[in-house]
Design a protein around this motif. Structure first.
Motif, PDB file in Angstrom:
ATOM      1  N   PRO A   1       0.807  -1.222   0.000  1.00 24.02           N
ATOM      2  CA  PRO A   1       0.000   0.000   0.000  1.00 24.02           C
ATOM      3  C   PRO A   1       0.840   1.273   0.000  1.00 24.02           C
ATOM      4  O   PRO A   1       2.046   1.218   0.299  1.00 24.02           O
ATOM      5  CB  PRO A   1      -0.795  -0.087   1.310  1.00 24.02           C
ATOM      6  CG  PRO A   1      -0.381  -1.304   2.015  1.00 24.02           C
ATOM      7  CD  PRO A   1       0.689  -1.996   1.247  1.00 24.02           C
TER       8      PRO A   1
ATOM      9  N   ARG B   1       1.437   8.591   0.156  1.00 22.23           N
ATOM     10  CA  ARG B   1       2.325   9.635  -0.328  1.00 22.23           C
ATOM     11  C   ARG B   1       3.000   9.291  -1.656  1.00 22.23           C
ATOM     12  O   ARG B   1       2.988  10.088  -2.604  1.00 22.23           O
ATOM     13  CB  ARG B   1       3.433   9.949   0.699  1.00 22.23           C
ATOM     14  CG  ARG B   1       2.967  10.820   1.836  1.00 22.23           C
ATOM     15  CD  ARG B   1       3.659  10.403   3.114  1.00 22.23           C
ATOM     16  NE  ARG B   1       3.137   9.111   3.505  1.00 22.23           N
ATOM     17  CZ  ARG B   1       2.046   8.956   4.281  1.00 22.23           C
ATOM     18  NH1 ARG B   1       1.455   9.986   4.784  1.00 22.23           N
ATOM     19  NH2 ARG B   1       1.571   7.752   4.558  1.00 22.23           N
ATOM     20  N   THR B   2       3.622   8.137  -1.729  1.00 21.31           N
ATOM     21  CA  THR B   2       4.452   7.825  -2.894  1.00 21.31           C
ATOM     22  C   THR B   2       3.590   7.706  -4.151  1.00 21.31           C
ATOM     23  O   THR B   2       3.907   8.272  -5.199  1.00 21.31           O
ATOM     24  CB  THR B   2       5.247   6.534  -2.638  1.00 21.31           C
ATOM     25  OG1 THR B   2       5.880   6.661  -1.366  1.00 21.31           O
ATOM     26  CG2 THR B   2       6.288   6.308  -3.714  1.00 21.31           C
TER      27      THR B   2
ATOM     28  N   ARG C   1       7.079  -0.431  -6.247  1.00 23.21           N
ATOM     29  CA  ARG C   1       7.208  -0.658  -4.799  1.00 23.21           C
ATOM     30  C   ARG C   1       7.096  -2.158  -4.572  1.00 23.21           C
ATOM     31  O   ARG C   1       6.057  -2.759  -4.896  1.00 23.21           O
ATOM     32  CB  ARG C   1       6.119   0.094  -4.035  1.00 23.21           C
ATOM     33  CG  ARG C   1       6.055  -0.283  -2.571  1.00 23.21           C
ATOM     34  CD  ARG C   1       5.181   0.645  -1.746  1.00 23.21           C
ATOM     35  NE  ARG C   1       5.829   1.922  -1.517  1.00 23.21           N
ATOM     36  CZ  ARG C   1       5.439   2.820  -0.598  1.00 23.21           C
ATOM     37  NH1 ARG C   1       4.400   2.564   0.172  1.00 23.21           N
ATOM     38  NH2 ARG C   1       6.078   3.957  -0.446  1.00 23.21           N
TER      39      ARG C   1
ATOM     40  N   HIS D   1      14.522   3.283   0.399  1.00 22.89           N
ATOM     41  CA  HIS D   1      13.433   4.197   0.010  1.00 22.89           C
ATOM     42  C   HIS D   1      14.098   5.498  -0.466  1.00 22.89           C
ATOM     43  O   HIS D   1      14.001   6.541   0.184  1.00 22.89           O
ATOM     44  CB  HIS D   1      12.515   4.422   1.211  1.00 22.89           C
ATOM     45  CG  HIS D   1      11.166   4.967   0.872  1.00 22.89           C
ATOM     46  ND1 HIS D   1      10.761   5.252  -0.426  1.00 22.89           N
ATOM     47  CD2 HIS D   1      10.098   5.290   1.667  1.00 22.89           C
ATOM     48  CE1 HIS D   1       9.521   5.719  -0.406  1.00 22.89           C
ATOM     49  NE2 HIS D   1       9.101   5.753   0.846  1.00 22.89           N
TER      50      HIS D   1
ATOM     51  N   GLN E   1      12.137   8.876  -0.863  1.00 22.45           N
ATOM     52  CA  GLN E   1      11.859   9.467   0.449  1.00 22.45           C
ATOM     53  C   GLN E   1      13.080  10.238   0.947  1.00 22.45           C
ATOM     54  O   GLN E   1      12.968  11.381   1.418  1.00 22.45           O
ATOM     55  CB  GLN E   1      11.497   8.351   1.447  1.00 22.45           C
ATOM     56  CG  GLN E   1      11.274   8.839   2.862  1.00 22.45           C
ATOM     57  CD  GLN E   1       9.992   9.631   2.999  1.00 22.45           C
ATOM     58  OE1 GLN E   1       8.934   9.167   2.595  1.00 22.45           O
ATOM     59  NE2 GLN E   1      10.065  10.818   3.582  1.00 22.45           N
TER      60      GLN E   1
ATOM     61  N   ASP F   1       8.788  10.033   8.065  1.00 24.01           N
ATOM     62  CA  ASP F   1       8.366   9.859   6.676  1.00 24.01           C
ATOM     63  C   ASP F   1       6.860   9.590   6.547  1.00 24.01           C
ATOM     64  O   ASP F   1       6.304   9.740   5.475  1.00 24.01           O
ATOM     65  CB  ASP F   1       9.150   8.721   6.025  1.00 24.01           C
ATOM     66  CG  ASP F   1       9.116   7.478   6.881  1.00 24.01           C
ATOM     67  OD1 ASP F   1       9.708   7.487   7.985  1.00 24.01           O
ATOM     68  OD2 ASP F   1       8.471   6.499   6.487  1.00 24.01           O
ATOM     69  N   LEU F   2       6.205   9.141   7.653  1.00 28.82           N
ATOM     70  CA  LEU F   2       4.777   8.805   7.693  1.00 28.82           C
ATOM     71  C   LEU F   2       4.487   7.558   6.828  1.00 28.82           C
ATOM     72  O   LEU F   2       5.158   7.406   5.812  1.00 28.82           O
ATOM     73  CB  LEU F   2       3.896   9.972   7.219  1.00 28.82           C
ATOM     74  CG  LEU F   2       4.105  11.315   7.933  1.00 28.82           C
ATOM     75  CD1 LEU F   2       3.189  12.385   7.296  1.00 28.82           C
ATOM     76  CD2 LEU F   2       3.799  11.201   9.426  1.00 28.82           C
ATOM     77  N   PRO F   3       3.529   6.729   7.177  1.00 30.67           N
ATOM     78  CA  PRO F   3       2.595   6.902   8.277  1.00 30.67           C
ATOM     79  C   PRO F   3       3.251   6.717   9.651  1.00 30.67           C
ATOM     80  O   PRO F   3       4.147   5.884   9.808  1.00 30.67           O
ATOM     81  CB  PRO F   3       1.531   5.822   8.035  1.00 30.67           C
ATOM     82  CG  PRO F   3       2.122   4.843   7.095  1.00 30.67           C
ATOM     83  CD  PRO F   3       3.226   5.519   6.365  1.00 30.67           C
TER      84      PRO F   3
ATOM     85  N   ARG G   1       7.767  15.405  -1.030  1.00 29.80           N
ATOM     86  CA  ARG G   1       7.754  14.177  -1.843  1.00 29.80           C
ATOM     87  C   ARG G   1       7.322  14.526  -3.264  1.00 29.80           C
ATOM     88  O   ARG G   1       7.877  14.027  -4.242  1.00 29.80           O
ATOM     89  CB  ARG G   1       6.782  13.139  -1.252  1.00 29.80           C
ATOM     90  CG  ARG G   1       7.103  12.615   0.140  1.00 29.80           C
ATOM     91  CD  ARG G   1       8.396  11.823   0.164  1.00 29.80           C
ATOM     92  NE  ARG G   1       8.467  10.792  -0.847  1.00 29.80           N
ATOM     93  CZ  ARG G   1       7.921   9.563  -0.753  1.00 29.80           C
ATOM     94  NH1 ARG G   1       7.286   9.212   0.347  1.00 29.80           N
ATOM     95  NH2 ARG G   1       8.037   8.681  -1.737  1.00 29.80           N
TER      96      ARG G   1
END
Ligand code: CP
Ligand code: NVA
Length: 307
Positions: A48, A51-52, A100, A127, A130, A262-264, A290
């Protein structure tokens, strides 16, 4: 970078790293040119993403291009058909593949068989997109990257690997505090040490969070349980129980230190609610970047006049 894969921060030269940041800053302040009209980007995601996925999608649209989102439930990468076949088929339709994956090897296999550039949108080992947004945010907030003290508290995971590499390449002082068993991979530590010393920065690894955070300009953390590690959630909670970024820990840093994630985020686990919601937190500026960094990467990889 034109026509090249972007799998790891280590794929960049220090000059290319600076150029991506400069392009991202320019796009952010001057707007996005309509230069990728007629180009299509595949967004191939085994895991999932908010952002990306959205930042690549929006960046591509703002540059005039299109995206096709391909979740694992549709494609069955390596299950419905071999990774190499997916790469070869997509290469006949699209101009680039943002992927991803769980296994880093899946990304390498995609890149090996694709005839178009493959961009790492996160794998179990890195990543890099990021990390570029992270160093852009630090540069904006602190005015420079050289000599900036960046402390990372927590798991030596994909986010930590790419941040360590980007910080080292940019001449920052990077220090990571992780419990035994959750440190950065040995090869990443060795390479980051070398890279940092060449760029005028440094790399350190410690065990106690306070030892990393003391006098830091940046305090960074990420989840203790990354996607795909859900089975070890309870074990990780135990291993990281003394690694939460609390208000007391942040007090060890410089008074004007920024807090990044970086979240979540998982409030009450790797970061206290008061810290992520507090005045030193820059997590939403970081998330915004981002978008500008993805646009810069796309311009440089797919653009006609790219560097
Ligand atoms: N930080 C980040 O990569 O978020 P997503 O997983 O939502 O893309
Ligand atoms: N380390 C996290 C980052 C999420 C953006 C993960 O891999 O799940």
């Amino acid at each position: 970078m034109r026509g090249r894969d972007f799998i790891s921060i280590a794929d960049l030269t220090p000059d290319e790293l600076r150029a991506v940041l400069a392009t991202a800053s320019r796009l952010k302040s001057e707007g996005y040119p309509n230069v990728l009209a007629g180009q299509t980007l595949a967004l191939l995601f085994e895991k999932p993403s908010l952002r990306t996925r959205v930042s690549f999608d929006v960046a591509m649209q703002r540059l005039g291009g299109h995206t096709v989102y391909l979740p694992q439930s549709e494609v069955g990468l390596g299950q419905r058909e071999p990774v190499a076949d997916v790469a070869r088929v997509l290469s006949r339709y699209v101009h680039g593949i943002v992927a991803r994956t769980y296994a880093h090897q899946t990304l390498l296999d995609l890149a090996e068989s694709a005839e178009v550039p493959v961009i790492n949108a996160l794998s179990d080992e890195g990543h890099p997109c990021q990390a570029l947004a992270d160093v852009l945010t630090i540069q904006e907030k602190k005015g420079t990257l050289e000599g900036i003290r960046i402390s990372y508290v927590g798991d030596g995971n994909n986010v930590a690997v790419s941040l360590a590499q980007a910080a080292a390449m940019a001449g920052a002082h990077f220090c990571i505090a992780s419990p035994p068993g959750y440190r950065l991979p040995e090869d990443v530590m060795i390479a980051s040490e070398e890279l940092a010393s060449r760029a005028g920065g440094s790399f350190r690894m410690v065990e106690a969070p306070k030892d990393a955070v003391r006098d830091a300009d940046v305090v960074y953390t990420d989840t203790w349980t990354s996607m795909g590690q859900e089975d070890s959630y309870e074990r990780r909670l135990q291993a990281f129980k003394d690694y939460q970024v609390t208000p007391e820990l942040v007090q060890e840093a410089q008074p004007d230190a920024i807090v990044m994630h970086d979240l979540p985020a998982h409030r009450g686990e790797e970061i206290a609610d008061e810290v992520i919601e507090g005045p030193q937190s820059v997590v939403f500026d970081q998330a915004e970047n981002r978008l500008h960094v993805q646009a810069a990467i796309l311009l440089m990889v797919l653009g006609k006049a790219a560097e």
